[in-house]
Design an enzyme around this catalytic site. Structure first.
Site, PDB file in Angstrom:
ATOM      1  N   LYS A   1       0.852  -1.187   0.000  1.00 39.85           N
ATOM      2  CA  LYS A   1       0.000   0.000   0.000  1.00 39.85           C
ATOM      3  C   LYS A   1       0.892   1.243   0.000  1.00 39.85           C
ATOM      4  O   LYS A   1       1.738   1.418   0.887  1.00 39.85           O
ATOM      5  CB  LYS A   1      -0.875  -0.051   1.250  1.00 39.85           C
ATOM      6  CG  LYS A   1      -2.176   0.673   1.145  1.00 39.85           C
ATOM      7  CD  LYS A   1      -3.028   0.295   2.344  1.00 39.85           C
ATOM      8  CE  LYS A   1      -4.257   1.130   2.439  1.00 39.85           C
ATOM      9  NZ  LYS A   1      -4.915   0.948   3.741  1.00 39.85           N
TER      10      LYS A   1
HETATM   11  C1  E4P Z   1      -8.031   2.154   3.564  1.00 40.82           C
HETATM   12  O1  E4P Z   1      -7.489   1.120   3.167  1.00 40.82           O
HETATM   13  C2  E4P Z   1      -7.910   2.709   4.906  1.00 40.82           C
HETATM   14  O2  E4P Z   1      -7.350   1.731   5.747  1.00 40.82           O
HETATM   15  C3  E4P Z   1      -9.217   3.066   5.551  1.00 40.82           C
HETATM   16  O3  E4P Z   1     -10.323   2.664   4.810  1.00 40.82           O
HETATM   17  C4  E4P Z   1      -9.273   4.445   6.116  1.00 40.82           C
HETATM   18  O4  E4P Z   1     -10.524   4.651   6.690  1.00 40.82           O
HETATM   19  P1  E4P Z   1     -10.843   5.723   7.805  1.00 40.82           P
HETATM   20  O5  E4P Z   1     -11.210   6.999   7.129  1.00 40.82           O
HETATM   21  O6  E4P Z   1     -12.013   5.133   8.542  1.00 40.82           O
HETATM   22  O7  E4P Z   1      -9.620   5.858   8.666  1.00 40.82           O
END
Ligand code: E4P
Length: 217
Positions: free
Chosen positions: A87
Site C-alpha cells: 500500500k
Molecule cells: C483504507 O485502506 C484505509 O485503511 C481506511 O479505509 C481508512 O478509513 P478511515 O477513514 O475510517 O480511517
C-alpha cells in the site's frame, strides 16, 4: 464486488472470515497502532499471521515517503507472502514507486486517493488497486460514492485494469451504494459488514415463525 475487512484486529478478521464472505484485508499504520503492534518484527509477524488466516489480498502499508525508501520497504513487505499488496500513498514518489513495483511484478494499492486525477495517475502507474476514501470525503461535505462512480467510469472507458477499492467505509449504506456504482472492492469495518444483516422485519418475522413453530411440535 469483493469484500475486504479494514482492520488489523485478529478477532474481527477471524469473525468476518468465518462468515465465509471475506476476500481480503486492508490495514494502515493507524489500524496497526490501534492494536498495539509495535516494532519492525512485530509488524512483519502480524502481517504474516493475517496472511495465514485469510486466503486473499492483504494490503500492507509503507511508512517511507521517498522513492528509495518506499521501494526498499515494499520489497520487504512483498516478501512476507505472495498475497501481500504493497500500500503506497498518493504522493509523487509514491506514483514513481508504484510504477517500479508494477515493472518488477509487485502488486500495489494506492491509498489516500481523493480525486479522479489522482486515480488516473495511479492507474497509469499500474496499481492493482486504487483506494478512494469515501467516509473522509463525506466528512468534508462532498460525496465519496460519487467519486467512486467517476473513477469507475473513467477506468471503464479508458480500459484501465486497476480495481476500484472503496475505502473509509462508515456504514452499511456506503457498501450498498458502492455496489450500485460498480466498485470492484469495498473494504469495511466489521460493524458495517454486520450491519448489512440487520432488518427489524427479519427479527419480527423470525420471532413469529419460531412462536408458531412451537404449535407444530
Ligand atoms: C483504507 O485502506 C484505509 O485503511 C481506511 O479505509 C481508512 O478509513 P478511515 O477513514 O475510517 O480511517
Amino acid at each position: 464486488m469483493k469484500f475486504f475487512i479494514d482492520t488489523a484486529n485478529l478477532a474481527q478478521i477471524k469473525e468476518a472470515n468465518e462468515l465465509g464472505i471475506l476476500d481480503g484485508v486492508t490495514t494502515n499504520p493507524s489500524l496497526m497502532a490501534k492494536e498495539g503492534i509495535k516494532g519492525h518484527d512485530a509488524i512483519m509477524n502480524h502481517y504474516k499471521t493475517i496472511c495465514e488466516m485469510v486466503d486473499g489480498d492483504i494490503s500492507a502499508e509503507v511508512i517511507a515517503t521517498d522513492f528509495n525508501g518506499i521501494v526498499e520497504e515494499g520489497k520487504k513487505l512483498a516478501a512476507i507472502h505472495p498475497n501481500i499488496v504493497v500500500k503506497v500513498p498518493m504522493i509523487k514518489d509514491g506514483v514513481k514507486a508504484i510504477k517500479w513495483f508494477t515493472d518488477n511484478g509487485i502488486r500495489t494499492n494506492c491509498t489516500l486517493v481523493f480525486s479522479a486525477g489522482q486515480a488516473i495517475l495511479c492507474a497509469k502507474a499500474g496499481a492493482a488497486y486504487v483506494s478512494p476514501f469515501i467516509g473522509r470525503i463525506d466528512d468534508s461535505g462532498w460525496d465519496g460514492v460519487q467519486l467512486v462512480e467517476q473513477i469507475k467510469h473513467i477506468y471503464t472507458i479508458q480500459g484501465f485494469k486497476t480495481q476500484v477499492l472503496a475505502a473509509s467505509i462508515r456504514n452499511p449504506n456506503h457498501i450498498i451504494r458502492c455496489a450500485e456504482v460498480g466498485a470492484d472492492v469495498c473494504t469495511c469495518p466489521l460493524d458495517s459488514i454486520l450491519g448489512l444483516l440487520k432488518h427489524p422485519l427479519t427479527d419480527i418475522g423470525l420471532a413469529k415463525f419460531l412462536e408458531d413453530a412451537k404449535k407444530t411440535q
